[in-house]
Design an enzyme around this catalytic site. Structure first.
Site, mmCIF file in Angstrom:
data_model
loop_
_atom_site.group_PDB
_atom_site.id
_atom_site.type_symbol
_atom_site.label_atom_id
_atom_site.label_comp_id
_atom_site.label_asym_id
_atom_site.label_seq_id
_atom_site.Cartn_x
_atom_site.Cartn_y
_atom_site.Cartn_z
ATOM 1 N N ASN A 23 -1.806 -4.366 -3.504
ATOM 2 C CA ASN A 23 -2.587 -3.123 -3.529
ATOM 3 C C ASN A 23 -3.889 -3.410 -4.262
ATOM 4 O OD1 ASN A 23 -2.231 -2.550 -6.459
ATOM 5 N ND2 ASN A 23 -0.087 -2.430 -5.832
ATOM 6 N N GLY A 31 8.293 -4.097 -2.931
ATOM 7 C CA GLY A 31 8.263 -4.840 -1.671
ATOM 8 C C GLY A 31 8.035 -6.332 -1.866
ATOM 9 N N VAL A 32 7.281 -6.892 -0.939
ATOM 10 C CA VAL A 32 7.032 -8.334 -0.978
ATOM 11 C C VAL A 32 6.176 -8.699 -2.199
ATOM 12 C CG1 VAL A 32 5.018 -8.343 0.563
ATOM 13 C CG2 VAL A 32 6.537 -10.316 0.497
ATOM 14 N N ASP A 33 5.325 -7.797 -2.633
ATOM 15 C CA ASP A 33 4.482 -8.019 -3.821
ATOM 16 C C ASP A 33 5.372 -8.267 -5.045
ATOM 17 O OD1 ASP A 33 2.239 -8.097 -5.456
ATOM 18 O OD2 ASP A 33 1.774 -5.955 -5.280
ATOM 19 N N SER A 116 1.219 -3.964 5.322
ATOM 20 C CA SER A 116 1.141 -2.495 5.479
ATOM 21 C C SER A 116 2.356 -1.872 6.170
ATOM 22 C CB SER A 116 -0.146 -2.055 6.215
ATOM 23 O OG SER A 116 -1.280 -2.221 5.397
ATOM 24 N N GLY A 118 5.483 -1.669 5.182
ATOM 25 C CA GLY A 118 6.523 -1.159 4.292
ATOM 26 C C GLY A 118 6.055 0.109 3.606
HETATM 27 N N1 AR6 Z 1 9.639 -11.588 2.447
HETATM 28 C C1 AR6 Z 1 9.033 -11.160 3.573
HETATM 29 N N2 AR6 Z 1 8.778 -9.860 3.828
HETATM 30 C C2 AR6 Z 1 9.172 -8.961 2.884
HETATM 31 C C3 AR6 Z 1 9.803 -9.332 1.676
HETATM 32 C C4 AR6 Z 1 10.039 -10.714 1.473
HETATM 33 N N3 AR6 Z 1 10.622 -11.177 0.369
HETATM 34 N N4 AR6 Z 1 10.055 -8.199 0.975
HETATM 35 C C5 AR6 Z 1 9.621 -7.155 1.719
HETATM 36 N N5 AR6 Z 1 9.085 -7.610 2.872
HETATM 37 P P1 AR6 Z 1 5.548 -3.911 1.591
HETATM 38 P P2 AR6 Z 1 2.882 -2.840 2.236
HETATM 39 C C6 AR6 Z 1 8.508 -6.863 4.013
HETATM 40 O O1 AR6 Z 1 6.055 -2.566 1.201
HETATM 41 O O2 AR6 Z 1 3.455 -1.903 3.235
HETATM 42 C C7 AR6 Z 1 3.819 -2.813 -2.868
HETATM 43 O O3 AR6 Z 1 4.321 -1.957 -3.863
HETATM 44 C C8 AR6 Z 1 8.833 -5.407 4.137
HETATM 45 O O4 AR6 Z 1 10.139 -5.226 4.675
HETATM 46 O O5 AR6 Z 1 5.923 -5.071 0.739
HETATM 47 O O6 AR6 Z 1 1.652 -3.602 2.594
HETATM 48 C C9 AR6 Z 1 2.398 -3.297 -3.183
HETATM 49 O O7 AR6 Z 1 2.207 -3.436 -4.573
HETATM 50 C C10 AR6 Z 1 7.747 -4.934 5.088
HETATM 51 O O8 AR6 Z 1 8.101 -5.210 6.455
HETATM 52 O O9 AR6 Z 1 3.926 -3.936 1.689
HETATM 53 C C11 AR6 Z 1 1.540 -2.234 -2.600
HETATM 54 O O10 AR6 Z 1 1.384 -1.147 -3.487
HETATM 55 C C12 AR6 Z 1 6.549 -5.824 4.718
HETATM 56 O O11 AR6 Z 1 7.091 -6.882 3.901
HETATM 57 C C13 AR6 Z 1 2.318 -1.770 -1.393
HETATM 58 O O12 AR6 Z 1 3.680 -2.081 -1.665
HETATM 59 C C14 AR6 Z 1 5.468 -5.127 3.935
HETATM 60 O O13 AR6 Z 1 6.052 -4.164 3.072
HETATM 61 C C15 AR6 Z 1 1.914 -2.511 -0.139
HETATM 62 O O14 AR6 Z 1 2.589 -1.957 0.951
#
Ligand code: AR6
Length: 167
Positions: A23, A31-33, A116, A118
């Site tokens: 973010n 999430g992945v972050d 984006s 998740g």
């Molecule tokens: N490996 C691969 N993909 C993953 C993993 C992993 N270990 N964990 C989750 N995903 P998101 P966004 C997938 O929410 O929508 C955070 O709080 C997940 O299932 O991680 O861009 C940041 O700090 C989904 O399909 O990212 C930001 O505030 C994809 O990764 C915000 O979320 C993206 O989900 C960013 O939101």
């Protein structure tokens, strides 16, 4: 195939550069972050805080610390807001910027999550189309041999990206 789609955990994926779905504060999150920050160790957050932030649609590069990669690129994708707020251009832009940083770093392989898709709520079918098209256009215009992987955390998202890549 310069672009491929995988089911897996990005924190375990072997590539020169791992892309984070961050973010604009670059302070970590869920999430992945969250997963990448836990796997990388505290040095990653320190470097992100020193950078101070990143605009939506842009990306920044850091070291990878304990991750099995040389660098992390932190992409800031858009929050989905119905599709008429420039989301597609911002999502394409962060992918293009990430690939420019990968090239500047002299890296040859890079792995993206479904940015984006998740917490940020972007419909996966639309995100896959925009993200894959942005990467394909960047590879075509640069004419280089970057290896780009999309690493999806669920079979559902993997299928969406694989179908979009195939069709
Ligand atoms: N490996 C691969 N993909 C993953 C993993 C992993 N270990 N964990 C989750 N995903 P998101 P966004 C997938 O929410 O929508 C955070 O709080 C997940 O299932 O991680 O861009 C940041 O700090 C989904 O399909 O990212 C930001 O505030 C994809 O990764 C915000 O979320 C993206 O989900 C960013 O939101």
């Amino acid at each position: 195939m310069p672009i491929s789609v995988h089911l897996g955990d990005l924190t375990q994926f072997a590539a020169d550069v791992i892309v984070n779905a961050a973010n604009s504060d670059l302070r970590g999150g869920g999430g992945v972050d969250g997963a990448l920050h836990r796997a990388a160790g505290p040095g990653l957050l320190r470097e992100c805080l020193a950078i101070g932030g990143c605009a939506t649609g842009d990306a920044v590069l850091t070291a990878a610390f304990e991750l099995p990669a040389r660098f992390v690129v932190h992409c800031v994708g858009p929050i989905w807001n119905g599709g008429a707020a420039g989301e597609a251009e911002l999502l394409a832009g962060t992918h293009r910027r990430a690939l420019a940083l990968v090239r500047d770093a002299g890296a040859h392989s890079v792995a993206f999550p479904a940015i984006s898709c998740g917490v940020f709520g972007y419909p996966p079918e639309l995100a896959a189309k925009v993200s894959l098209a942005a990467v394909a256009a960047s590879l075509a215009s640069a004419g280089d041999d970057l290896e780009v992987s999309f690493v999806c955390f669920s079979e559902e998202i993997r299928r969406v990206f694989a179908d979009q890549l195939g069709g």
